[in-house]
Design an enzyme around this catalytic site. Structure first.
Site, PDB file in Angstrom:
ATOM      1  N   CYS A  21       0.893  -1.220  -0.127  1.00  0.00           N
ATOM      2  CA  CYS A  21      -0.056  -0.021  -0.277  1.00  0.00           C
ATOM      3  C   CYS A  21       0.767   1.116   0.162  1.00  0.00           C
ATOM      4  CB  CYS A  21      -0.873   0.059   1.279  1.00  0.00           C
ATOM      5  SG  CYS A  21      -1.968  -1.523   1.510  1.00  0.00           S
ATOM      6  N   ARG A  66       1.405   1.853  -5.870  1.00  0.00           N
ATOM      7  CA  ARG A  66       1.772   0.960  -4.847  1.00  0.00           C
ATOM      8  C   ARG A  66       0.335   0.248  -4.458  1.00  0.00           C
ATOM      9  NH1 ARG A  66       6.357   1.273  -2.175  1.00  0.00           N
ATOM     10  NH2 ARG A  66       5.178   0.233  -0.278  1.00  0.00           N
ATOM     11  N   TRP A  87      -3.751  -1.676  -1.242  1.00  0.00           N
ATOM     12  CA  TRP A  87      -3.647  -2.772  -2.014  1.00  0.00           C
ATOM     13  C   TRP A  87      -4.254  -3.901  -1.378  1.00  0.00           C
ATOM     14  CZ3 TRP A  87      -3.423  -4.014  -6.946  1.00  0.00           C
ATOM     15  CH2 TRP A  87      -2.952  -5.135  -7.568  1.00  0.00           C
ATOM     16  N   ASN A 106       0.982  -0.078   5.977  1.00  0.00           N
ATOM     17  CA  ASN A 106       1.337  -1.032   4.988  1.00  0.00           C
ATOM     18  C   ASN A 106       2.045  -2.369   5.394  1.00  0.00           C
ATOM     19  OD1 ASN A 106       2.256  -1.967   2.463  1.00  0.00           O
ATOM     20  ND2 ASN A 106       4.064  -0.604   2.575  1.00  0.00           N
ATOM     21  N   GLY A 107       1.708  -3.289   5.109  1.00  0.00           N
ATOM     22  CA  GLY A 107       2.268  -4.582   5.862  1.00  0.00           C
ATOM     23  C   GLY A 107       1.197  -5.750   5.950  1.00  0.00           C
ATOM     24  N   GLU A 155       8.227 -19.776 -20.450  1.00  0.00           N
ATOM     25  CA  GLU A 155       8.169 -18.315 -20.109  1.00  0.00           C
ATOM     26  C   GLU A 155       9.421 -17.590 -20.390  1.00  0.00           C
ATOM     27  OE1 GLU A 155       7.064 -15.027 -17.833  1.00  0.00           O
ATOM     28  OE2 GLU A 155       6.104 -16.869 -18.709  1.00  0.00           O
ATOM     29  N   LYS A 170       8.965 -13.990 -22.716  1.00  0.00           N
ATOM     30  CA  LYS A 170       9.079 -12.791 -22.139  1.00  0.00           C
ATOM     31  C   LYS A 170      10.178 -11.959 -23.374  1.00  0.00           C
ATOM     32  CE  LYS A 170       7.446 -12.013 -18.534  1.00  0.00           C
ATOM     33  NZ  LYS A 170       6.336 -12.618 -18.805  1.00  0.00           N
ATOM     34  N   GLU A 193       7.497 -10.973 -25.911  1.00  0.00           N
ATOM     35  CA  GLU A 193       6.680  -9.694 -25.818  1.00  0.00           C
ATOM     36  C   GLU A 193       7.197  -8.476 -25.556  1.00  0.00           C
ATOM     37  OE1 GLU A 193       4.097 -10.078 -22.191  1.00  0.00           O
ATOM     38  OE2 GLU A 193       5.557 -11.386 -21.359  1.00  0.00           O
ATOM     39  N   HIS A 223      12.331 -34.043 -32.634  1.00  0.00           N
ATOM     40  CA  HIS A 223      11.010 -34.504 -33.221  1.00  0.00           C
ATOM     41  C   HIS A 223      10.971 -33.202 -34.280  1.00  0.00           C
ATOM     42  CE1 HIS A 223      11.008 -38.041 -30.861  1.00  0.00           C
ATOM     43  NE2 HIS A 223      11.148 -37.392 -29.753  1.00  0.00           N
ATOM     44  N   LYS A 236      -2.179  -4.844 -19.891  1.00  0.00           N
ATOM     45  CA  LYS A 236      -1.736  -5.597 -18.511  1.00  0.00           C
ATOM     46  C   LYS A 236      -2.770  -6.902 -18.370  1.00  0.00           C
ATOM     47  CE  LYS A 236       0.411  -6.528 -15.106  1.00  0.00           C
ATOM     48  NZ  LYS A 236       1.610  -7.587 -15.383  1.00  0.00           N
TER      49      LYS A 236
END
Ligand code: AGP
Length: 607
Positions: free
Chosen positions: A2, A27, A75, A101-102, A483, A487, A490, A506, A602
């Site tokens: 946050c 945040r 958040w 925050n935490g 992955e 990356k 993209e 193959h 996103k």
């Protein structure tokens, strides 16, 4: 993650706080609130959703006399992103207000104790226990700094918090442990915030607070002391030269790079309150009451799909749960055969990806239980799942997902350990060894990241002219190969293909030549000899090779890239950032807009 801010000075505090929150919205942005004292009264105004909703709520209110106050942008981790869970939280008598925050790991135990004493809770958050603990200490006659010390001595977990109180007008008390908190030193005014951007337009003189430190500010002074002993601590003022956007990126060039470097903390946050190493136990209370799945279907897209595929290896090996991993856009239009006892695990960072949503809705229609593994609390996937497990990675700003995958792998490891304990398939000693290694990962990765970046920069330069890359891996490193390729594609727009190393002969081997390099994942595990022989096939056709491996690997390739070894498949957590870093450095070297790649959003909420 946050954003918090506090101000004491000569200006109207609320506008300063709102502006600061606007700069901290990266945040967290699912609800917000402010608290300030005016005419001897404590005012708390909060709103669900974006900051604009809070601004609308404050419109027309006379808030301009207050010259001190606190603000928070949230958040969600504990409790849905709705007004009652927004910060600040007050005590029952509304004499003080807290922003935080935490994560307070032992909040439930404290909440039960306070409720037994007759304390009424207004929210579902972990934070609210702080307000009630502080009030209880003040009721005993303690001054605020002693009340803070006593309260923080009671809680376990991470915090950066700030408090305003009717008993101490014009003063803010704050403290930190594992969550960031900085003091901004002005002339006739002082600031507190999670991050420098919040007050950068007013002062560039900053005091960095360390874990276990408390600070008291008013308009004219600030004082830092030890949380436990209240002993004064000398602090140095540093002068900051960054501009606001650089500051939001914490001095990193792009959010993607910042988020790669956040992964040690992300792993620690994901493990917080969820591991009992001595007992070899992973703790996911969200699963309480859910029977061990007869069969597990993991449904996801993109990077989340790759995380699911990695999870399958652990879920089958450690728990013996038959697991299928489904590309959501296929699963939703196929006639998947679901039986009673089947469970669907929908993995989504945003929680809004249309195909994943449709896949889980289909599963529910067919009577399957759905576990949502999400990063955005209160998102559609989270709301529509029977059980939600949050990945605690904080907001992920860069379109290219990095830390969210790291958090998904962390929770999938805990899930496999939980189910493995339930089925008895994985031994207690293996669970202990795994958790011991998992808990070490944040510090190992923290130390490794700078070296990793240098290596990635070298290799990116060396290979910047290629137009295609083949990524190879075996076992749990096969999803990592997928992955790595994703990356690179993209963000650098270089064609790349991820492939199971054993599958290469193959077909794709036909593509191998000196201009088509291979990025191989070659951990020193039981499959190493197999991967090594696959790479000899590549070399036989003149293919160049980067091999991501462990110290002491006996192989002759063009570029060896060593990362530290961890227990079993946990070495993944040290190889994934290397793949991300290589793609990042390649894209940056080629001058691409890394955080906003072309043609990508996103979260893909369209059909
Ligand atoms: C990954 O870097 C991409 N942004 C994309 O593949 C993403 O993983 C996919 O769209 C799934 O998103 P989700 O996790 O929010 O559902």
């Amino acid at each position: 993650m946050c954003g918090i801010i506090g101000y004491c000075g000569h200006r109207p505090a609320v506008p300063v706080i709102l502006e600061g929150l606007r700069r901290l919205e990266y945040r967290g942005y699912d609800s917000a609130g402010v608290a300030f004292l005016q005419h001897g009264e404590l005012h708390v105004v909060r709103a669900q959703g974006k900051l604009a909703n809070l601004e609308k709520r404050l419109e027309g209110q006379n808030v301009f006399q207050a010259t001190s106050g606190i603000g928070h942008t949230r958040w969600a981790t504990h409790g849905l992103p709705i007004e009652k869970n927004a910060h600040p939280h007050t005590d029952g008598a509304k004499r003080l207000a807290v922003i935080h925050n935490g994560i307070i790991e032992n909040y439930q135990e404290i909440k039960n104790e306070l409720m037994a004493e007759g304390c009424a809770f207004a929210s579902d958050t972990d934070t609210e226990v702080l307000a009630h603990l502080l009030a209880r200490a003040i009721d005993k006659g303690l001054p605020m700094d002693q009340a803070m010390s006593e309260t923080l001595g009671r809680v376990e977990g991470a915090y950066a918090l700030a408090v305003v109180s009717l008993d101490t007008p014009g003063v803010i008390h704050a403290a930190r442990k594992s969550s960031p908190l900085v003091l901004g030193v002005g002339v006739g005014e002082n600031f507190l915030a999670s991050d420098i951007p919040a007050f950068l337009p007013y002062t560039r003189d900053v005091v960095f607070l360390e874990d276990g430190e408390m600070v008291r500010i008013d308009a004219a002074s600030w004082r830092v002391m030890d949380v436990a002993t209240l002993a004064p601590i000398e602090k140095e003022i540093k002068h900051i030269t960054w501009d606001v956007s650089a500051a939001q990126k914490g001095g990193f060039k792009h959010f993607m790079l910042k988020e790669i470097f956040e992964q040690p903390k992300v792993i620690a946050d994901c493990l917080a309150g969820r591991v009992d190493v001595a007992a070899g136990r992973a703790v996911l209370p969200e699963l309480a009451g859910l029977p061990t799945p007869e069969r597990l279907f993991i449904v996801a897209c993109g990077t989340s799909f790759h995380a699911g595929l990695w999870g399958m290896y652990l879920l089958e090996q450690w728990a013996g749960v038959p697991t299928r991993v489904e590309v959501a856009s296929e699963f939703r239009y196929r006639e998947p055969v679901l039986q009673p006892g089947d469970v669907v695990l929908a993995i989504s960072q945003s929680g809004e990806t249309a195909d994943t949503l449709a896949g889980m809705r289909l599963a529910r229609q067919r009577g399957a239980k759905v576990i949502g593994l999400c990063n955005v609390v209160g998102s559609s996937v989270a709301r529509e799942s029977d059980v939600v497990i949050s990945t605690q990675a904080g907001p992920e700003i860069s379109v290219a997902s990095t830390k969210a995958m790291c958090s998904q792998l962390t929770v999938l490891t805990l899930l496999a350990l939980c189910l493995g304990e339930a089925t008895g398939k994985i031994s207690r000693q293996d669970r202990i060894d795994c958790l011991t290694s998992l808990e070490k990962l944040p510090s190992v990765l923290e130390a490794e990241l700078p070296r990793m970046r240098e290596r990635a920069m070298d290799l990116a330069k060396t290979y910047s002219e290629v137009s295609s890359f083949l990524y190879l891996g075996r076992g749990p490193y096969y999803p990592l190969a997928l992955e790595g390729a994703l990356k690179l594609k993209e963000i650098s727009y270089i064609h790349a293909e991820g492939y199971a190393a054993g599958e290469m002969k193959h077909g794709p081997i036909a593509l191998i030549d000196p201009r088509f390099p291979t990025f191989a994942l070659a951990p020193m595990d039981e499959l190493f000899p197999k991967v090594k022989s696959n790479l000899e096939e590549v070399q036989a056709r003149g293919g160049k090779i980067i091999a991501l491996t462990h110290p002491g690997a006996d192989m002759r390739v063009d570029h060896i890239w060593e990362t530290p070894k961890a227990w079993g498949p946990l070495s993944t957590f040290l190889m994934l950032p290397a793949l991300q870093m290589f793609a990042y450095e390649m894209a940056d070297y080629l001058g691409k807009d890394v955080d906003q790649p072309r043609n990508l959003a996103k979260s893909v909420t369209v059909e």
